[in-house]
Design a protein around this motif. Structure first.
Motif, PDB file in Angstrom:
ATOM      1  N   GLU A 128      41.799  35.503  29.930  1.00  0.00           N
ATOM      2  CA  GLU A 128      41.424  36.712  29.195  1.00  0.00           C
ATOM      3  C   GLU A 128      42.060  36.717  27.815  1.00  0.00           C
ATOM      4  OE1 GLU A 128      39.384  39.503  30.358  1.00  0.00           O
ATOM      5  OE2 GLU A 128      38.799  37.868  31.680  1.00  0.00           O
ATOM      6  N   GLU A 164      44.817  39.447  35.478  1.00  0.00           N
ATOM      7  CA  GLU A 164      43.507  39.312  34.844  1.00  0.00           C
ATOM      8  C   GLU A 164      42.407  39.902  35.721  1.00  0.00           C
ATOM      9  OE1 GLU A 164      43.080  35.464  32.261  1.00  0.00           O
ATOM     10  OE2 GLU A 164      43.932  34.931  34.200  1.00  0.00           O
ATOM     11  N   VAL A 165      41.456  40.575  35.083  1.00  0.00           N
ATOM     12  CA  VAL A 165      40.283  41.102  35.778  1.00  0.00           C
ATOM     13  C   VAL A 165      39.119  40.177  35.448  1.00  0.00           C
ATOM     14  CG1 VAL A 165      38.726  43.060  36.066  1.00  0.00           C
ATOM     15  CG2 VAL A 165      41.150  43.449  35.644  1.00  0.00           C
ATOM     16  N   SER A 166      38.812  39.287  36.359  1.00  0.00           N
ATOM     17  CA  SER A 166      37.752  38.304  36.114  1.00  0.00           C
ATOM     18  C   SER A 166      36.362  38.898  36.297  1.00  0.00           C
ATOM     19  CB  SER A 166      37.932  37.085  37.025  1.00  0.00           C
ATOM     20  OG  SER A 166      37.953  37.498  38.388  1.00  0.00           O
ATOM     21  N   ASN A 167      36.252  39.963  37.122  1.00  0.00           N
ATOM     22  CA  ASN A 167      34.966  40.606  37.375  1.00  0.00           C
ATOM     23  C   ASN A 167      35.090  42.107  37.087  1.00  0.00           C
ATOM     24  OD1 ASN A 167      32.462  41.438  38.207  1.00  0.00           O
ATOM     25  ND2 ASN A 167      32.554  40.465  40.220  1.00  0.00           N
ATOM     26  N   PRO A 168      34.933  42.520  35.816  1.00  0.00           N
ATOM     27  CA  PRO A 168      35.102  43.935  35.458  1.00  0.00           C
ATOM     28  C   PRO A 168      34.122  44.860  36.187  1.00  0.00           C
ATOM     29  CG  PRO A 168      35.059  42.545  33.505  1.00  0.00           C
ATOM     30  CD  PRO A 168      34.638  41.694  34.645  1.00  0.00           C
ATOM     31  N   SER A 169      32.901  44.384  36.408  1.00  0.00           N
ATOM     32  CA  SER A 169      31.901  45.226  37.064  1.00  0.00           C
ATOM     33  C   SER A 169      32.351  45.633  38.465  1.00  0.00           C
ATOM     34  CB  SER A 169      30.561  44.491  37.144  1.00  0.00           C
ATOM     35  OG  SER A 169      30.086  44.171  35.865  1.00  0.00           O
ATOM     36  N   GLU A 170      32.941  44.677  39.194  1.00  0.00           N
ATOM     37  CA  GLU A 170      33.408  44.975  40.552  1.00  0.00           C
ATOM     38  C   GLU A 170      34.521  46.017  40.523  1.00  0.00           C
ATOM     39  OE1 GLU A 170      35.393  42.653  44.392  1.00  0.00           O
ATOM     40  OE2 GLU A 170      34.938  41.578  42.529  1.00  0.00           O
ATOM     41  N   LEU A 171      35.446  45.887  39.537  1.00  0.00           N
ATOM     42  CA  LEU A 171      36.557  46.827  39.450  1.00  0.00           C
ATOM     43  C   LEU A 171      36.089  48.227  39.077  1.00  0.00           C
ATOM     44  CD1 LEU A 171      39.677  47.257  39.397  1.00  0.00           C
ATOM     45  CD2 LEU A 171      39.557  46.766  36.961  1.00  0.00           C
ATOM     46  N   LYS A 182      33.614  49.767  42.138  1.00  0.00           N
ATOM     47  CA  LYS A 182      33.993  49.796  43.547  1.00  0.00           C
ATOM     48  C   LYS A 182      34.349  51.216  44.026  1.00  0.00           C
ATOM     49  CE  LYS A 182      38.875  48.621  42.926  1.00  0.00           C
ATOM     50  NZ  LYS A 182      39.922  47.624  43.215  1.00  0.00           N
TER      51      LYS A 182
END
Length: 287
Positions: A76, A272-279, A282
């Motif tokens: 990131e 690190e947030v590799s998948n922002p959409s999931e975070l 959810k």
């Protein structure tokens, strides 16, 4: 003897006035204007001084070379910087107090061997406690050099002599230059210290990460006055009572300013947030 003219300068914003006033007309601060004598002989000498013309080079004769970088394991941060850190670059990391700047910087120091961490806000014992909380007994922390030095001249001399890959200064508001009047953190001190560190970065090839605090209204005597001096300006943003942190570049001489890095503040540091959409999705219920 040469006569001395009186000049009144605000020690908060460097505004100059011909007469004293209780309140600065530029920044609005009370009691910040002080008297400073200026000798006429000095002014005449400056006017009569002759300088040699500068040497110029034709643009077509300038050697074109690819900007060297050393990539970081933090993808990131790597992406926001444009692919890695450029040796000799001057990076400003700004943000509100308590947002996670020191944590991110310590994580960066653990990734590059031989990094020097100058901490003016915390003792070496406090930095060691935070490193133990973040990394445990990881071997990466053993190569970090710590210092509580706050003299900008000594910091610059240390960087020039030791030539580490990265030097982190935490923070610009706590260091001072002996040859500049005023307390640490005012505009004159901030500019002078940044200029000395910039010279050290370019001469030694060390990438310097300079941490600076920014209040919600954008403090005058803070990183806002340094943005024209540095190569890259990064801002760490977010709500200190929420885990999400956003890292964005508002200036980058070596890359794009369109990228955003996302991190989640955990007990073990910034993850690190590799998948922002999931975070971000959810917590939503079923449609």
């Amino acid at each position: 003897m040469a006569k001395a003219k009186q000049l009144f300068i605000c020690n908060n914003c460097d505004a100059q006035f011909s007469k004293w006033s209780g309140r600065c007309l530029e920044c609005g601060k009370w009691g910040s204007i002080g008297e400073e004598p200026v000798h006429e002989a000095t002014l005449k000498q400056e006017k009569s001084a002759e300088y040699q013309s500068a040497k110029t080079v034709a643009l077509k004769d300038v050697q074109k070379q690819k900007t060297p970088r050393f990539p970081l394991p933090l993808s990131e941060l790597n992406r926001v910087l444009g692919g890695g850190i450029v040796p000799g670059s001057f990076i400003l990391l700004g943000g509100e107090p308590g947002i996670g700047k020191s944590t991110l910087s310590l994580q960066l120091a653990s990734l590059v061997e031989g990094t020097i961490y100058f901490s003016g806000e915390e003792s070496t014992a406090q930095v060691g406690m935070r490193a133990e909380r973040l990394f445990g007994d990881s071997k990466h922390t053993k190569s970090i050099q710590l210092s509580n030095e706050t003299n900008a001249n000594i910091i610059a001399a240390t960087i020039t002599k030791q030539k580490p890959k990265i030097a982190i200064v935490d923070s610009i508001q706590t260091i001072f230059a002996e040859d500049v009047a005023g307390e640490s953190g005012n505009v004159s001190q901030v500019r002078a210290c940044a200029t000395k560190l910039l010279t050290a970065a370019k001469s030694s090839g060390t990438a310097i990460v300079l941490i600076g605090h920014v209040t919600k209204d954008g403090a005058v005597a803070g990183p806002r006055t340094l943005e024209h001096l540095v190569d890259t300006v990064l801002y760490l943003e977010g709500d200190r009572y929420h885990a999400l942190r956003l890292l964005r570049a508002v200036k980058n001489r070596f890359g794009s300013t369109d990228e955003i890095g996302m991190f989640e503040m955990l007990e073990s540091g910034l993850n690190e947030v590799s998948n922002p959409s999931e975070l971000l999705l959810k917590e939503r219920g079923e449609a």
